[in-house]
Design a protein around this motif. Structure first.
Motif, PDB file in Angstrom:
ATOM      1  N   ARG A  42      50.016   3.628  -0.193  1.00 40.30           N
ATOM      2  CA  ARG A  42      49.026   4.636  -0.564  1.00 40.30           C
ATOM      3  C   ARG A  42      48.028   4.887   0.569  1.00 40.30           C
ATOM      4  O   ARG A  42      47.762   6.043   0.931  1.00 40.30           O
ATOM      5  N   ALA A  46      48.089   8.283   2.878  1.00 41.42           N
ATOM      6  CA  ALA A  46      46.908   9.128   2.680  1.00 41.42           C
ATOM      7  C   ALA A  46      46.135   9.297   3.983  1.00 41.42           C
ATOM      8  O   ALA A  46      45.663  10.397   4.308  1.00 41.42           O
ATOM      9  N   LEU A  50      45.569  12.933   5.911  1.00 39.19           N
ATOM     10  CA  LEU A  50      44.235  13.447   6.196  1.00 39.19           C
ATOM     11  C   LEU A  50      44.037  13.720   7.687  1.00 39.19           C
ATOM     12  O   LEU A  50      43.494  14.762   8.076  1.00 39.19           O
ATOM     13  N   GLN A  86      39.534  -0.264  -2.831  1.00 38.43           N
ATOM     14  CA  GLN A  86      40.848   0.093  -3.376  1.00 38.43           C
ATOM     15  C   GLN A  86      41.594  -1.136  -3.896  1.00 38.43           C
ATOM     16  O   GLN A  86      42.175  -1.108  -4.980  1.00 38.43           O
ATOM     17  N   GLY A 189      39.858   9.318   6.681  1.00 38.31           N
ATOM     18  CA  GLY A 189      41.236   9.296   7.181  1.00 38.31           C
ATOM     19  C   GLY A 189      41.531   8.043   7.995  1.00 38.31           C
ATOM     20  O   GLY A 189      42.524   7.342   7.738  1.00 38.31           O
ATOM     21  N   MET A 192      41.292   4.755   5.829  1.00 35.17           N
ATOM     22  CA  MET A 192      42.474   4.551   4.993  1.00 35.17           C
ATOM     23  C   MET A 192      43.641   4.036   5.823  1.00 35.17           C
ATOM     24  O   MET A 192      44.331   3.085   5.430  1.00 35.17           O
ATOM     25  N   ILE A 227      48.477   8.996  -4.587  1.00 32.82           N
ATOM     26  CA  ILE A 227      47.947   9.258  -3.236  1.00 32.82           C
ATOM     27  C   ILE A 227      47.112  10.533  -3.217  1.00 32.82           C
ATOM     28  O   ILE A 227      45.975  10.545  -2.736  1.00 32.82           O
ATOM     29  N   THR A 231      43.018  10.376  -3.126  1.00 35.25           N
ATOM     30  CA  THR A 231      42.424  10.843  -1.867  1.00 35.25           C
ATOM     31  C   THR A 231      41.468  11.996  -2.113  1.00 35.25           C
ATOM     32  O   THR A 231      40.361  12.044  -1.554  1.00 35.25           O
TER      33      THR A 231
END
Length: 303
Positions: A42, A46, A50, A86, A189, A192, A227, A231
């Protein structure tokens, strides 16, 4: 118009994040997929999506690394903030359910008050003490159903629930300067991507036998939805702060646990007892009141 835009962003973002919980709960229940495997995919996917989106918009995505002063805080936020929120959130779902995880994340204002009081070495104002006591009373009802000898949630779930609140507090407070300097999308971005890479290194998913599960198209669709929805929720939540105050953001974030509760009730049939529902509502009321009342206090009380 800008304020309306900010309110719309946080409401949509909160509902999307609230919907993400039940979707992840379903995925973890139906498929023998582990939290590290799901989360690594994920975060990495993601993050890449991004950054590619920003690249298509002619943004210099690597410019943040030209000034080395920003590299360290970005990496800290990636691991302790993005990955911390997360992982603890998904782990809390895996060990309990989406409603519990979302409500524990919603406790972040209480952690902020404790942190500020410790830093200033003084007791918080009376209204904050009352707000925290009311919130904790609601949490007690939610966890025990009003019985001292009965803990509805396991010790492991409680551990991850407390951690998700702490991680969300850090996630909210720490990256302010980063995002002001480089923008929300760029920071989210990279954080992640780095968070996913870090998790993938300490739990090498390339050695996992879970890759075979991805032959199921339903699982692939579920992961894609997780995802995209997750996001979008993160980006909308952080972007809303450009148009409305953090206090308003905190209040409107109450849509997160409410959305999770409604979806979990309809989808899974997760019925809470009357005392647990009362506890959840009590938490929502007092956390919202804490945020609203805090906006009327002098800045020195919130610094």
């Amino acid at each position: 118009m800008e304020r309306l835009k900010g309110v719309s962003m946080i409401l949509i973002g909160a509902m999307l994040w609230g919907a993400t919980g039940p979707l992840m709960e379903w995925t973890l229940d139906v498929y023998p997929i582990t939290v590290p495997f799901l989360l690594t995919i994920r975060l990495i996917v993601a993050g890449i999506v991004l950054l590619l989106f920003l690249k298509m918009k002619k943004v210099q995505v690597t410019s943040i690394f030209r000034q080395k002063i920003w590299t360290r805080p970005l990496l800290i936020f990636s691991v302790a903030g993005m990955l911390g929120v997360q992982y603890s959130f998904v782990a809390a779902i895996d060990t309990s359910n989406a409603v519990f995880a979302t409500l524990m994340q919603f406790l972040a204002p209480v952690y902020v008050i404790v942190f500020i009081s410790l830093r200033l070495r003084k007791w918080p104002p009376v209204y904050q003490v009352l707000g925290m006591l009311g919130t904790l009373a609601g949490l007690f009802l939610l966890l025990t159903n009003g019985r001292l000898d009965s803990l509805v949630i396991s010790g492991e779930a409680l551990f991850w629930g407390v951690l998700v609140g702490l991680a969300f507090t850090f996630y909210t407070l720490y990256p302010a300067r980063l995002m002001q300097e480089w923008g929300v999308l760029l920071v989210v971005g990279w954080s992640m991507l780095f968070g996913g890479i870090f998790l993938g290194l300490i739990n090498p998913i390339f050695l996992s036998d879970e890759w075979g599960l991805l032959a199921d198209p339903t699982l692939i669709l579920a992961i894609i939805a997780i995802i995209l929805i997750g996001t979008m929720a993160f980006v909308l939540f952080l972007s809303s702060m450009r148009f409305i105050s953090p206090v308003e953001t905190s209040i409107l974030s109450a849509m997160e646990p409410l959305t999770a509760m409604v979806i979990s009730l309809v989808w899974f049939g997760h019925f809470l007892s009357p005392l647990q529902i009362g506890g959840a509502l009590l938490m929502l009321v007092f956390v919202t009141w804490l945020s609203f009342a805090g906006n009327k206090k002098p800045v020195k009380d919130n610094s």
